[in-house]
Scaffold this active site. Sequence first.
Site, PDB file in Angstrom:
ATOM      1  N   GLY A 162       0.818  -1.210   0.000  1.00 33.43           N
ATOM      2  CA  GLY A 162       0.000   0.000   0.000  1.00 33.43           C
ATOM      3  C   GLY A 162       0.847   1.253   0.000  1.00 33.43           C
ATOM      4  O   GLY A 162       1.815   1.391  -0.751  1.00 33.43           O
ATOM      5  N   GLY A 163       0.510   2.171   0.917  1.00 33.93           N
ATOM      6  CA  GLY A 163       1.221   3.450   0.998  1.00 33.93           C
ATOM      7  C   GLY A 163       2.694   3.278   1.312  1.00 33.93           C
ATOM      8  O   GLY A 163       3.502   4.176   1.025  1.00 33.93           O
ATOM      9  N   GLY A 403      21.827   8.706 -33.045  1.00 37.01           N
ATOM     10  CA  GLY A 403      21.252   9.437 -31.917  1.00 37.01           C
ATOM     11  C   GLY A 403      21.894   9.018 -30.609  1.00 37.01           C
ATOM     12  O   GLY A 403      22.023   9.829 -29.679  1.00 37.01           O
ATOM     13  N   ALA A 404      22.308   7.757 -30.532  1.00 38.46           N
ATOM     14  CA  ALA A 404      22.902   7.278 -29.285  1.00 38.46           C
ATOM     15  C   ALA A 404      24.270   7.927 -29.066  1.00 38.46           C
ATOM     16  O   ALA A 404      24.679   8.156 -27.922  1.00 38.46           O
ATOM     17  CB  ALA A 404      23.021   5.764 -29.310  1.00 38.46           C
TER      18      ALA A 404
HETATM   19  C1  HXC Z   1      -3.522  -2.682  10.669  1.00 34.39           C
HETATM   20  C2  HXC Z   1      -2.246  -4.496  10.183  1.00 34.39           C
HETATM   21  C3  HXC Z   1      -2.041  -4.025   8.870  1.00 34.39           C
HETATM   22  C4  HXC Z   1      -2.636  -2.792   8.514  1.00 34.39           C
HETATM   23  C5  HXC Z   1      -0.995  -5.883   9.081  1.00 34.39           C
HETATM   24  N1  HXC Z   1      -1.596  -5.665  10.254  1.00 34.39           N
HETATM   25  N2  HXC Z   1      -1.266  -4.903   8.201  1.00 34.39           N
HETATM   26  N3  HXC Z   1      -2.990  -3.828  11.062  1.00 34.39           N
HETATM   27  N4  HXC Z   1      -3.358  -2.153   9.434  1.00 34.39           N
HETATM   28  N5  HXC Z   1      -2.458  -2.266   7.305  1.00 34.39           N
HETATM   29  C6  HXC Z   1      -1.541  -6.485  11.444  1.00 34.39           C
HETATM   30  C7  HXC Z   1      -2.310  -7.787  11.302  1.00 34.39           C
HETATM   31  O1  HXC Z   1      -3.645  -7.611  11.615  1.00 34.39           O
HETATM   32  C8  HXC Z   1      -1.587  -8.659  12.309  1.00 34.39           C
HETATM   33  O2  HXC Z   1      -2.067  -8.328  13.598  1.00 34.39           O
HETATM   34  C9  HXC Z   1      -0.166  -8.206  12.233  1.00 34.39           C
HETATM   35  O3  HXC Z   1      -0.202  -6.880  11.668  1.00 34.39           O
HETATM   36  C10 HXC Z   1       0.707  -9.058  11.346  1.00 34.39           C
HETATM   37  O4  HXC Z   1       0.057  -9.222  10.096  1.00 34.39           O
HETATM   38  P1  HXC Z   1      -0.108 -10.649   9.378  1.00 34.39           P
HETATM   39  O5  HXC Z   1      -1.104 -10.470   8.305  1.00 34.39           O
HETATM   40  O6  HXC Z   1      -0.345 -11.699  10.421  1.00 34.39           O
HETATM   41  O7  HXC Z   1       1.345 -10.844   8.769  1.00 34.39           O
HETATM   42  P2  HXC Z   1       1.764 -11.542   7.396  1.00 34.39           P
HETATM   43  O8  HXC Z   1       1.034 -12.801   7.220  1.00 34.39           O
HETATM   44  O9  HXC Z   1       3.258 -11.578   7.427  1.00 34.39           O
HETATM   45  O10 HXC Z   1       1.311 -10.547   6.257  1.00 34.39           O
HETATM   46  C11 HXC Z   1       1.881  -9.279   6.145  1.00 34.39           C
HETATM   47  C12 HXC Z   1       1.109  -8.436   5.120  1.00 34.39           C
HETATM   48  C13 HXC Z   1      -0.412  -8.497   5.463  1.00 34.39           C
HETATM   49  C14 HXC Z   1       1.375  -8.976   3.700  1.00 34.39           C
HETATM   50  C15 HXC Z   1       1.660  -7.013   5.185  1.00 34.39           C
HETATM   51  O11 HXC Z   1      -0.581  -8.198   6.834  1.00 34.39           O
HETATM   52  C16 HXC Z   1      -1.223  -7.568   4.656  1.00 34.39           C
HETATM   53  O12 HXC Z   1      -1.560  -7.873   3.519  1.00 34.39           O
HETATM   54  N6  HXC Z   1      -1.573  -6.425   5.283  1.00 34.39           N
HETATM   55  C17 HXC Z   1      -2.404  -5.430   4.596  1.00 34.39           C
HETATM   56  C18 HXC Z   1      -1.646  -4.830   3.442  1.00 34.39           C
HETATM   57  C19 HXC Z   1      -2.414  -3.780   2.727  1.00 34.39           C
HETATM   58  O13 HXC Z   1      -3.326  -4.053   1.924  1.00 34.39           O
HETATM   59  N7  HXC Z   1      -2.139  -2.551   3.050  1.00 34.39           N
HETATM   60  C20 HXC Z   1      -2.736  -1.452   2.377  1.00 34.39           C
HETATM   61  C21 HXC Z   1      -3.370  -0.535   3.371  1.00 34.39           C
HETATM   62  S1  HXC Z   1      -4.028   0.817   2.466  1.00 34.39           S
HETATM   63  P3  HXC Z   1      -2.102  -9.374  14.811  1.00 34.39           P
HETATM   64  O14 HXC Z   1      -2.803  -8.616  15.880  1.00 34.39           O
HETATM   65  O15 HXC Z   1      -2.825 -10.559  14.318  1.00 34.39           O
HETATM   66  O16 HXC Z   1      -0.650  -9.662  15.125  1.00 34.39           O
HETATM   67  C22 HXC Z   1      -2.713   1.801   2.156  1.00 34.39           C
HETATM   68  C23 HXC Z   1      -2.997   2.942   1.253  1.00 34.39           C
HETATM   69  C24 HXC Z   1      -2.164   4.119   1.579  1.00 34.39           C
HETATM   70  O17 HXC Z   1      -1.642   1.615   2.616  1.00 34.39           O
HETATM   71  C25 HXC Z   1      -2.101   5.032   0.390  1.00 34.39           C
HETATM   72  C26 HXC Z   1      -1.285   6.262   0.693  1.00 34.39           C
HETATM   73  C27 HXC Z   1      -1.109   7.070  -0.543  1.00 34.39           C
END
Ligand code: HXC
Length: 511
Positions: A162-163, A403-404
């Site tokens: 994501g971000g 050109g290169a």
């Molecule tokens: C809150 C989060 C989180 C998030 C992970 N966790 N990502 N909590 N917000 N974005 C938490 C989980 O709930 C979990 O909590 C712990 O962190 C570990 O995550 P797991 O999923 O168990 O780890 P893993 O299997 O290693 O997977 C890691 C991961 C996955 C690939 C990063 O967590 C994931 O896909 N997260 C979301 C990624 C995503 O889509 N982010 C985009 C957000 S939107 P517990 O309590 O169980 O330990 C964004 C847009 C911003 O970012 C744009 C700005 C311009």
Amino acid sequence: MFNFSKPEIDPKYQAGLEKQHKRGKLHAIERIQALLDPGSFTEIYSGVRHNCTEFGMGGKDIPYDGVITGFGTINGRQVAVYSQDFTLQGGSLGFLHGQKIANIIEAAVNARCPLIGINDSGGARIQEGVNALAGYGDIFYNNVRASGYIPQISIIAGSCAGGAVYSPGITDFVFTVKSISLLFVTGAKVVKAACNIDITDEALGGADVHARKSGVAHFFAETEQECFASVRRLLDFIPHYYGDNTGKDAEGRRNPAFKFNKAKRKAIGEVLPEKQSQCYDVHRIIDCLADDGGFLEVHAGFAQNVVVGFTHIAGRVTGIVANQSACLGGVLDCDASDKAARFIRYCDAFDIPLLTLADVPGFLPGPQEEQKGIIRHGAKLIYAYAEATVPKVTVILRKAYGGAYIAMCSRHLKADFVFAWESSEIAVMGADGAVQILFGKELKNGSVSLEEKKEEYRRSFMNPWTAARAGNISEVIRPEDTRDKITAAFDFLQAKKQMSGVKKKHGNIPL
Ligand code: HXC
């Protein structure tokens, strides 16, 4: 393998250590310790806590809001650093977590020192909603403000989704680690849901993908420790801020006591193969020109038809851009143009003189490259060279066509000096193509001989003398004199003034 027994870790981090080790990764604080000089780290804003109450977050304690920020030294010089703690809510970025990172970027700018971000984060903290997005916005803004003023380095030390990808995307150098780094806008699960494509996270955004295919990563390491060592090495080459002259003597040499194996002076003449059509590894040429300290290649796995990186020549840090004959004959394509252009702009921003080693058959023809936008990408290269006001020296090693030839820092793009080896060929195109175009009809009806016409073309055009007579080559030189000529040229250019040109807000590089 990691050595977890040392150094001493503050008890406040203990809870996360084992969790992180189970994932085969170092903890955020261990990473800082491995990166910085021992005992040099000072943490700031460790008392920050989120104030979110949504989605079960009320009362949930996230120490230091999941990111450690502070400063310390590398090889005795200041750096600012942040390190995200994946064991705390997945290193996710809440508003205050984002503020801490934005603040440390600002602190690095104020202190004029490099910023190093160690990223290990699931992206925006979902429970904090748009407040988390705001945190990202502040980071991006500060990254952009800092760009060109201090070096910004991103280490991808876990999942960055994501971000979490765009701050690294803005920074100057991105480091990845095998089997640990993951970097994507959306992970495999979302790709399956949105596009119905089955792919693993690793294949989507693993270290190898970014080091070889996407070009997002500039450096690839086998282990975290190797990665930190390579960040430290990079900092040995680059200034710590724009205008940094620390440690330089009056001639601009950071390392006046440089060593150079004189045998390399002769060896350089033996690198080119006998036949023009044969390839060679341009690293061998670079090695013959560089001081004994070696060459730090940037983007080594990506667009290998051009080689870029830092070295010292006669003690002076020099940025090198070289066509790589051993890969696609050194032809310029979209990726190679992007890679070189970005490196040139980095060197120009931080006052690092540029040495170009040209041996280039042209821009890669064909529908694939045209449709990908070779015009747009090649234009970046031309723009970057023309815009750069640092000392620019070019050596034409073998062929420089069309050109290169112009694009690879010719006199016309205001190279200060262009040297050409005696055996080089500076022409519009190679003999084969030229004769086919000029004598197409005659070759068909057999009134001229292909071989005779090619020979005639070679005699007339395939040499450095036509360009030298026109004043487009500063001097035709022998390979063994190359290092001396380059050194003399950069010595002469030491005081080159940065000319600002006509007054305007800024140019419009074809991004
Ligand atoms: C809150 C989060 C989180 C998030 C992970 N966790 N990502 N909590 N917000 N974005 C938490 C989980 O709930 C979990 O909590 C712990 O962190 C570990 O995550 P797991 O999923 O168990 O780890 P893993 O299997 O290693 O997977 C890691 C991961 C996955 C690939 C990063 O967590 C994931 O896909 N997260 C979301 C990624 C995503 O889509 N982010 C985009 C957000 S939107 P517990 O309590 O169980 O330990 C964004 C847009 C911003 O970012 C744009 C700005 C311009």
